[in-house]
Motif scaffolding. Structure first.
Motif, mmCIF file in Angstrom:
data_model
loop_
_atom_site.group_PDB
_atom_site.id
_atom_site.type_symbol
_atom_site.label_atom_id
_atom_site.label_comp_id
_atom_site.label_asym_id
_atom_site.label_seq_id
_atom_site.Cartn_x
_atom_site.Cartn_y
_atom_site.Cartn_z
ATOM 1 N N SER A 57 0.828 -1.210 0.000
ATOM 2 C CA SER A 57 0.000 0.000 0.000
ATOM 3 C C SER A 57 0.857 1.253 0.000
ATOM 4 C CB SER A 57 -0.923 -0.005 1.224
ATOM 5 O OG SER A 57 -1.763 -1.148 1.218
ATOM 6 N N TRP A 58 2.023 1.178 0.626
ATOM 7 C CA TRP A 58 2.945 2.315 0.598
ATOM 8 C C TRP A 58 3.309 2.708 -0.829
ATOM 9 C CZ3 TRP A 58 6.853 0.740 4.989
ATOM 10 C CH2 TRP A 58 6.442 1.310 6.185
ATOM 11 N N PHE A 59 3.528 1.743 -1.682
ATOM 12 C CA PHE A 59 3.859 2.061 -3.072
ATOM 13 C C PHE A 59 2.729 2.867 -3.710
ATOM 14 C CE2 PHE A 59 6.893 -1.372 -2.479
ATOM 15 C CZ PHE A 59 7.979 -0.960 -3.237
ATOM 16 N N VAL A 60 1.493 2.437 -3.454
ATOM 17 C CA VAL A 60 0.342 3.149 -4.029
ATOM 18 C C VAL A 60 0.257 4.564 -3.476
ATOM 19 C CG1 VAL A 60 -2.171 3.169 -4.242
ATOM 20 C CG2 VAL A 60 -0.926 1.005 -4.414
ATOM 21 N N THR A 61 0.306 4.701 -2.138
ATOM 22 C CA THR A 61 0.143 6.024 -1.541
ATOM 23 C C THR A 61 1.348 6.922 -1.813
ATOM 24 O OG1 THR A 61 1.019 5.230 0.602
ATOM 25 C CG2 THR A 61 -1.372 5.142 0.270
ATOM 26 N N PHE A 62 2.554 6.338 -1.906
ATOM 27 C CA PHE A 62 3.744 7.137 -2.195
ATOM 28 C C PHE A 62 3.599 7.838 -3.536
ATOM 29 C CE2 PHE A 62 7.876 7.845 -4.089
ATOM 30 C CZ PHE A 62 8.636 8.367 -3.049
ATOM 31 N N PHE A 63 3.253 7.083 -4.568
ATOM 32 C CA PHE A 63 3.181 7.689 -5.898
ATOM 33 C C PHE A 63 1.894 8.485 -6.088
ATOM 34 C CE2 PHE A 63 6.463 4.455 -6.658
ATOM 35 C CZ PHE A 63 7.452 5.310 -7.112
ATOM 36 N N ASP A 64 0.865 8.179 -5.307
ATOM 37 C CA ASP A 64 -0.307 9.048 -5.293
ATOM 38 C C ASP A 64 0.087 10.423 -4.762
ATOM 39 O OD1 ASP A 64 -2.895 10.269 -4.287
ATOM 40 O OD2 ASP A 64 -3.691 8.410 -5.119
ATOM 41 N N GLY A 65 0.802 10.440 -3.643
ATOM 42 C CA GLY A 65 1.256 11.708 -3.085
ATOM 43 C C GLY A 65 2.238 12.426 -3.994
ATOM 44 N N PHE A 66 3.148 11.680 -4.604
ATOM 45 C CA PHE A 66 4.140 12.285 -5.489
ATOM 46 C C PHE A 66 3.466 12.886 -6.713
ATOM 47 C CE2 PHE A 66 7.098 12.376 -8.983
ATOM 48 C CZ PHE A 66 8.286 12.812 -8.421
ATOM 49 N N ASP A 67 2.649 12.086 -7.416
ATOM 50 C CA ASP A 67 2.063 12.537 -8.678
ATOM 51 C C ASP A 67 1.085 13.689 -8.486
ATOM 52 O OD1 ASP A 67 3.551 10.560 -9.827
ATOM 53 O OD2 ASP A 67 1.875 9.296 -10.415
ATOM 54 N N LEU A 68 0.341 13.686 -7.364
ATOM 55 C CA LEU A 68 -0.626 14.752 -7.140
ATOM 56 C C LEU A 68 0.044 16.059 -6.754
ATOM 57 C CD1 LEU A 68 -3.635 15.521 -6.983
ATOM 58 C CD2 LEU A 68 -3.607 14.839 -4.587
ATOM 59 N N ASN A 69 1.165 15.999 -6.045
ATOM 60 C CA ASN A 69 1.727 17.201 -5.433
ATOM 61 C C ASN A 69 3.034 17.684 -6.041
ATOM 62 O OD1 ASN A 69 -0.229 17.585 -3.118
ATOM 63 N ND2 ASN A 69 0.420 15.481 -2.732
ATOM 64 N N VAL A 70 3.643 16.913 -6.926
ATOM 65 C CA VAL A 70 4.905 17.358 -7.511
ATOM 66 C C VAL A 70 4.709 18.616 -8.347
ATOM 67 C CG1 VAL A 70 4.766 15.978 -9.650
ATOM 68 C CG2 VAL A 70 7.012 16.517 -8.643
ATOM 69 N N ILE A 71 3.486 18.851 -8.801
ATOM 70 C CA ILE A 71 3.225 20.046 -9.607
ATOM 71 C C ILE A 71 3.495 21.322 -8.805
ATOM 72 C CG2 ILE A 71 0.767 20.252 -9.038
ATOM 73 C CD1 ILE A 71 0.365 20.878 -12.079
ATOM 74 N N ALA A 72 3.359 21.252 -7.474
ATOM 75 C CA ALA A 72 3.642 22.436 -6.658
ATOM 76 C C ALA A 72 5.118 22.822 -6.765
ATOM 77 C CB ALA A 72 3.275 22.164 -5.197
ATOM 78 N N PHE A 73 5.997 21.833 -6.874
ATOM 79 C CA PHE A 73 7.425 22.109 -6.983
ATOM 80 C C PHE A 73 7.816 22.496 -8.412
ATOM 81 C CE2 PHE A 73 6.735 19.164 -3.494
ATOM 82 C CZ PHE A 73 7.364 19.826 -2.451
ATOM 83 N N ALA A 74 7.024 22.041 -9.378
ATOM 84 C CA ALA A 74 7.250 22.436 -10.773
ATOM 85 C C ALA A 74 6.595 23.775 -11.095
ATOM 86 C CB ALA A 74 6.721 21.351 -11.716
ATOM 87 N N ALA A 75 5.715 24.262 -10.183
ATOM 88 C CA ALA A 75 4.925 25.465 -10.465
ATOM 89 C C ALA A 75 5.769 26.688 -10.835
ATOM 90 C CB ALA A 75 4.029 25.776 -9.264
ATOM 91 N N VAL A 305 0.382 22.684 0.656
ATOM 92 C CA VAL A 305 0.995 21.773 -0.308
ATOM 93 C C VAL A 305 1.119 22.436 -1.676
ATOM 94 C CG1 VAL A 305 0.610 19.647 -1.618
ATOM 95 C CG2 VAL A 305 0.380 19.627 0.852
ATOM 96 N N THR A 306 0.060 23.158 -2.112
ATOM 97 C CA THR A 306 0.089 23.755 -3.445
ATOM 98 C C THR A 306 0.862 25.078 -3.488
ATOM 99 O OG1 THR A 306 -2.085 24.734 -2.991
ATOM 100 C CG2 THR A 306 -2.044 22.662 -4.195
ATOM 101 N N TRP A 307 0.595 25.940 -2.519
ATOM 102 C CA TRP A 307 1.212 27.259 -2.557
ATOM 103 C C TRP A 307 2.458 27.367 -1.689
ATOM 104 C CZ3 TRP A 307 0.082 30.449 -6.239
ATOM 105 C CH2 TRP A 307 -1.198 30.452 -6.817
#
Length: 472
Positions: A57-75, A305-307
């Protein structure tokens, strides 16, 4: 032996023919006692099977968190590449949360119909593909569409993985296990910052989405081969008895178990398609309170997380320093969840109110007073500890009051309605930062931990008075 007589001799006695020996009769087969699988799960300890399930389950939640929130760092890079103002950037952030809102509803329904495992694999595979699509976006409209669609899959995966895990652990460990698997989500957010610092300057902003998409597709393949299906779902749907027995033997390897022994205590029928069941009895109060608490918590968490990287950059940090600070604070929030999890199992949902109650005056101090930058960053870390711990904590109880047949849907609805806060947070951040880039947003944000605390206290009181406990 049977004696024979010669009847031709004088005085001989004629004997009747001997009766044949009775055939061998096999003793009746031993009837094995029935085994209630629900009770078996409820009385077990956290064993190797559960630990393995949590790691998957960690694999699922890890990449869920990464994929949803990495855009904040790319913003910051997206803002330059697409000439985005803060309003447009806020729309990009909000589109992902809007998709996640829909995804919780959609995949909750799918999970109750086709099974948790298949729905999880579908969600992870889809958000892997759609995260890759973000890297291929050439226009703002494509970026918004890809972000919205990926949000649907990302929002669908978490309630399913919660529902699957809580069906394999005793009631007394459910909040702990859900919190532990959400540690993976926090770590995904944490890793997104340093990885962005390494990859984006060298390979462009697209590189972080390529990494996230490819790794998520690998995770989909892993869970397809390794993740077990819900035992209750299989038995309610008339699944293969031998398949069910194999899973139970893996769960309880020290016992000899035959498929014919396995039963579940009578429970309400699986998914009925009737949403009113989410409001039956005490749930008519608990369901909206869960929604309120999760939405309030989501507003504060999604704002930071976003801003967060942009807010910290405006506060005077370098771009890489802002990313490191946001990542570190995400890790601190995860630590808060670990601190809180056992209290939730032992003391109930009211224990979740402690952290947000402390966070309210902290946010007011941060917004109304002027402190040195170092002190401000230390206070920010403490704020993440309090808000992050309570946010993961509320997620650990979203599905526990619903019966099995409605659990994925109940958790999915709660997660989706909670995502209203995730949609509102980027838009609220846009308005606050456009009108006042000072620390006044912290004053406004203090309202939401107060709402959260009131909601979870009410949940605890109602559950106790109604005698409602976490369902098996």
């Amino acid at each position: 032996m049977t004696a024979t007589a010669d009847t031709n001799r004088p005085g001989a006695i004629a004997l009747a023919p001997a009766a044949p020996l009775p055939e061998f009769v096999r003793p009746p087969a031993t009837v094995l006692p029935p085994i209630d699988v629900a009770r078996l799960i409820e009385t077990q300890r956290l064993n190797a099977f559960v630990i393995r399930l949590v790691v998957l389950s960690w694999f699922v939640t890890f990449f869920d968190g990464f994929d949803l929130n990495v855009i904040a760092f790319a913003a910051p890079y997206l803002r330059s590449a697409y000439s985005l103002d803060q309003a447009a950037l806020g729309a990009v952030f909000a589109s992902g949360s809007a998709g996640a809102l829909l995804g919780g509803l959609l995949f909750g329904f799918i999970g109750d119909r086709i099974g948790r495992r298949r729905a999880i694999v579908a969600a992870v595979g889809l958000f892997g593909i759609l995260t890759l699509a973000l890297a291929a976006a050439d226009h703002t409209s494509e970026l918004l569409l890809a972000r919205f669609l990926s949000g649907i899959a990302l929002g669908g995966a978490l309630p399913l993985i919660w529902a699957l895990n809580i069906e394999y652990v005793p009631t007394r460990y459910r909040a702990t296990v859900v919190t532990l698997i959400m540690v993976g989500y926090g770590l995904g957010v944490c890793v997104a910052g340093p990885l962005s610092i390494v990859l984006i300057p060298r390979y462009g902003w697209q590189s972080v989405f390529v990494f996230g998409g490819v790794a998520s597709l690998g995770t989909a393949a892993l869970v397809w081969y390794q993740l077990p299906e819900s035992l209750r779902f299989l038995m309610h749907r008339g699944g293969d008895p031998q398949r069910i027995a194999r899973i139970v033997r893996r769960l309880i390897p020290e016992r000899r178990i035959e498929a014919s022994q396995l039963v579940f205590a009578p429970t309400p029928p699986p998914h009925s398609g009737n949403s009113t069941l989410l409001f039956a009895g005490p749930l008519r109060y608990l369901t909206p309170l869960l929604w309120l608490a999760f939405a309030a918590s989501s507003i504060t968490m999604y704002f930071f997380v976003t801003w967060g990287p942009i807010v910290f950059e405006q506060a005077g940090l370098s771009r890489s320093g802002a990313a490191w600070s946001t990542s570190f604070n995400s890790l601190v929030g995860t630590a808060g969840a670990v601190i809180l999890m056992r209290f939730t199992d032992r003391l109930g949902p009211a224990s979740l109110a402690v952290m947000p109650i402390i966070a309210v005056p902290l946010l007011l101090i941060m917004g109304l007073t002027h402190v040195a930058p170092a002190t401000f960053m230390a206070m920010t870390a403490l704020m993440y500890l309090l808000l992050g711990g309570s946010h993961y904590g509320i997620q650990s109880i979203l599905g526990i009051y619903y019966p099995t047949g409605e659990r994925a849907r109940g958790a999915g609805w709660a997660a989706s309605v909670g995502k209203v806060g995730g949609v509102a947070a980027p838009l609220l951040g846009t308005w606050l930062l456009m009108h006042d880039a000072s620390r006044s947003p912290f004053v406004v944000l203090a309202v939401f931990p107060a709402l959260f605390a009131a909601g979870v206290i009410a949940i605890g009181v109602i559950a106790r008075r109604s005698g409602l406990t976490a369902t098996r």
